[in-house]
Scaffold this motif. Sequence first.
Motif, PDB file in Angstrom:
ATOM      1  N   MET A 203       0.814  -1.185   0.000  1.00 58.36           N
ATOM      2  CA  MET A 203       0.000   0.000   0.000  1.00 58.36           C
ATOM      3  C   MET A 203       0.863   1.257   0.000  1.00 58.36           C
ATOM      4  N   ASN A 204       2.128   1.157   0.387  1.00 54.57           N
ATOM      5  CA  ASN A 204       3.013   2.314   0.345  1.00 54.57           C
ATOM      6  C   ASN A 204       3.207   2.837  -1.062  1.00 54.57           C
ATOM      7  N   PHE A 205       3.036   1.970  -2.054  1.00 48.45           N
ATOM      8  CA  PHE A 205       3.183   2.391  -3.442  1.00 48.45           C
ATOM      9  C   PHE A 205       2.198   3.514  -3.763  1.00 48.45           C
ATOM     10  N   PHE A 206       0.988   3.448  -3.226  1.00 49.12           N
ATOM     11  CA  PHE A 206      -0.020   4.456  -3.502  1.00 49.12           C
ATOM     12  C   PHE A 206       0.103   5.659  -2.593  1.00 49.12           C
ATOM     13  N   ARG A 207       0.760   5.518  -1.453  1.00 52.05           N
ATOM     14  CA  ARG A 207       0.897   6.641  -0.537  1.00 52.05           C
ATOM     15  C   ARG A 207       1.981   7.615  -0.973  1.00 52.05           C
ATOM     16  N   LYS A 208       2.871   7.215  -1.866  1.00 47.11           N
ATOM     17  CA  LYS A 208       4.029   8.034  -2.200  1.00 47.11           C
ATOM     18  C   LYS A 208       3.750   9.125  -3.219  1.00 47.11           C
ATOM     19  N   SER A 209       2.636   9.086  -3.927  1.00 45.76           N
ATOM     20  CA  SER A 209       2.412  10.058  -4.982  1.00 45.76           C
ATOM     21  C   SER A 209       0.929  10.333  -5.153  1.00 45.76           C
ATOM     22  N   LEU A 210       0.613  11.596  -5.383  1.00 50.75           N
ATOM     23  CA  LEU A 210      -0.771  11.958  -5.646  1.00 50.75           C
ATOM     24  C   LEU A 210      -1.247  11.395  -6.976  1.00 50.75           C
ATOM     25  N   LEU A 211      -0.357  11.309  -7.945  1.00 51.10           N
ATOM     26  CA  LEU A 211      -0.723  10.762  -9.247  1.00 51.10           C
ATOM     27  C   LEU A 211      -1.104   9.285  -9.130  1.00 51.10           C
ATOM     28  N   ARG A 212      -0.392   8.552  -8.310  1.00 53.57           N
ATOM     29  CA  ARG A 212      -0.731   7.143  -8.096  1.00 53.57           C
ATOM     30  C   ARG A 212      -2.086   7.007  -7.403  1.00 53.57           C
ATOM     31  N   LYS A 213      -2.358   7.908  -6.446  1.00 54.95           N
ATOM     32  CA  LYS A 213      -3.663   7.879  -5.783  1.00 54.95           C
ATOM     33  C   LYS A 213      -4.769   8.167  -6.781  1.00 54.95           C
ATOM     34  N   PHE A 214      -4.542   9.125  -7.668  1.00 58.50           N
ATOM     35  CA  PHE A 214      -5.537   9.452  -8.684  1.00 58.50           C
ATOM     36  C   PHE A 214      -5.769   8.274  -9.627  1.00 58.50           C
ATOM     37  N   ALA A 215      -4.686   7.605 -10.030  1.00 62.70           N
ATOM     38  CA  ALA A 215      -4.823   6.435 -10.912  1.00 62.70           C
ATOM     39  C   ALA A 215      -5.594   5.321 -10.213  1.00 62.70           C
ATOM     40  N   LEU A 216      -5.332   5.111  -8.928  1.00 62.71           N
ATOM     41  CA  LEU A 216      -6.075   4.099  -8.168  1.00 62.71           C
ATOM     42  C   LEU A 216      -7.544   4.468  -8.081  1.00 62.71           C
ATOM     43  N   LEU A 217      -7.828   5.732  -7.839  1.00 62.39           N
ATOM     44  CA  LEU A 217      -9.215   6.192  -7.772  1.00 62.39           C
ATOM     45  C   LEU A 217      -9.931   5.954  -9.099  1.00 62.39           C
ATOM     46  N   LEU A 218      -9.285   6.273 -10.201  1.00 64.68           N
ATOM     47  CA  LEU A 218      -9.901   6.045 -11.505  1.00 64.68           C
ATOM     48  C   LEU A 218     -10.133   4.562 -11.766  1.00 64.68           C
ATOM     49  N   ALA A 219      -9.180   3.714 -11.375  1.00 60.44           N
ATOM     50  CA  ALA A 219      -9.349   2.275 -11.563  1.00 60.44           C
ATOM     51  C   ALA A 219     -10.526   1.751 -10.739  1.00 60.44           C
ATOM     52  N   ILE A 220     -10.655   2.234  -9.507  1.00 59.30           N
ATOM     53  CA  ILE A 220     -11.774   1.805  -8.658  1.00 59.30           C
ATOM     54  C   ILE A 220     -13.096   2.266  -9.260  1.00 59.30           C
ATOM     55  N   LEU A 221     -13.126   3.528  -9.704  1.00 60.30           N
ATOM     56  CA  LEU A 221     -14.364   4.039 -10.294  1.00 60.30           C
ATOM     57  C   LEU A 221     -14.719   3.305 -11.583  1.00 60.30           C
ATOM     58  N   ALA A 222     -13.719   2.957 -12.379  1.00 60.81           N
ATOM     59  CA  ALA A 222     -13.986   2.201 -13.607  1.00 60.81           C
ATOM     60  C   ALA A 222     -14.540   0.823 -13.269  1.00 60.81           C
ATOM     61  N   ALA A 223     -13.970   0.166 -12.260  1.00 66.16           N
ATOM     62  CA  ALA A 223     -14.465  -1.153 -11.863  1.00 66.16           C
ATOM     63  C   ALA A 223     -15.893  -1.058 -11.335  1.00 66.16           C
ATOM     64  N   VAL A 224     -16.174  -0.025 -10.558  1.00 64.54           N
ATOM     65  CA  VAL A 224     -17.531   0.162 -10.041  1.00 64.54           C
ATOM     66  C   VAL A 224     -18.489   0.439 -11.192  1.00 64.54           C
ATOM     67  N   GLY A 225     -18.054   1.271 -12.139  1.00 65.87           N
ATOM     68  CA  GLY A 225     -18.895   1.564 -13.297  1.00 65.87           C
ATOM     69  C   GLY A 225     -19.181   0.335 -14.128  1.00 65.87           C
ATOM     70  N   ILE A 226     -18.181  -0.495 -14.336  1.00 68.00           N
ATOM     71  CA  ILE A 226     -18.383  -1.740 -15.085  1.00 68.00           C
ATOM     72  C   ILE A 226     -19.305  -2.678 -14.318  1.00 68.00           C
ATOM     73  N   GLY A 227     -19.132  -2.735 -13.013  1.00 71.69           N
ATOM     74  CA  GLY A 227     -20.010  -3.578 -12.187  1.00 71.69           C
ATOM     75  C   GLY A 227     -21.451  -3.105 -12.237  1.00 71.69           C
ATOM     76  N   PHE A 228     -21.657  -1.795 -12.084  1.00 69.35           N
ATOM     77  CA  PHE A 228     -23.011  -1.259 -12.175  1.00 69.35           C
ATOM     78  C   PHE A 228     -23.592  -1.478 -13.571  1.00 69.35           C
ATOM     79  N   GLY A 229     -22.759  -1.330 -14.576  1.00 70.49           N
ATOM     80  CA  GLY A 229     -23.236  -1.555 -15.939  1.00 70.49           C
ATOM     81  C   GLY A 229     -23.695  -2.987 -16.136  1.00 70.49           C
ATOM     82  N   ALA A 230     -22.939  -3.922 -15.586  1.00 69.14           N
ATOM     83  CA  ALA A 230     -23.318  -5.336 -15.708  1.00 69.14           C
ATOM     84  C   ALA A 230     -24.617  -5.613 -14.961  1.00 69.14           C
ATOM     85  N   VAL A 231     -24.770  -5.021 -13.784  1.00 70.10           N
ATOM     86  CA  VAL A 231     -25.995  -5.228 -13.004  1.00 70.10           C
ATOM     87  C   VAL A 231     -27.183  -4.602 -13.722  1.00 70.10           C
TER      88      VAL A 231
END
Length: 130
Positions: A1-29
């Motif tokens: 988890m330290n990989f994501f704590r070291k940079s704001l850009l990494r946090k943003f990329a993680l946030l986008l990946a989570i939102l994309a996964a949630v969007g795909i999940g909602f789309g499937a439902v």
Amino acid sequence: MNFFRKSLLRKFALLLAILAAVGIGFGAVFERISFERVPSSWIYAGFLVFFAVFSFFTFLRAVHRPFQKVLREMKAMLTGKSYNKIYTDRIDEWAVAAHFFNEVSKNLDRIALTVQEGERMSSELAIAAE
């Protein structure tokens, strides 16, 4: 988890990946559920509002609060008011800025003390010369 704590850009990329996964999940439902009474534009608008609110609070927590903390102490130092050392347990860009502020303020305090000591010594020498 330290990989994501070291940079704001990494946090943003993680946030986008989570939102994309949630969007795909909602789309499937939603693909399996028929929404004959609810127009699809309302569903997309709801997702957009959710994304905007979630992004706003994430931005507020990850960027705005640490920036305000560092900026408040820098303003206090530059205006001559009392300022505090910035304590943080973060290891990203804001922690570097906080560490830099702490080092600069420590060096300025050291320089001010040296100047005061020099003025005191010169005044004592002026008194002794009389």
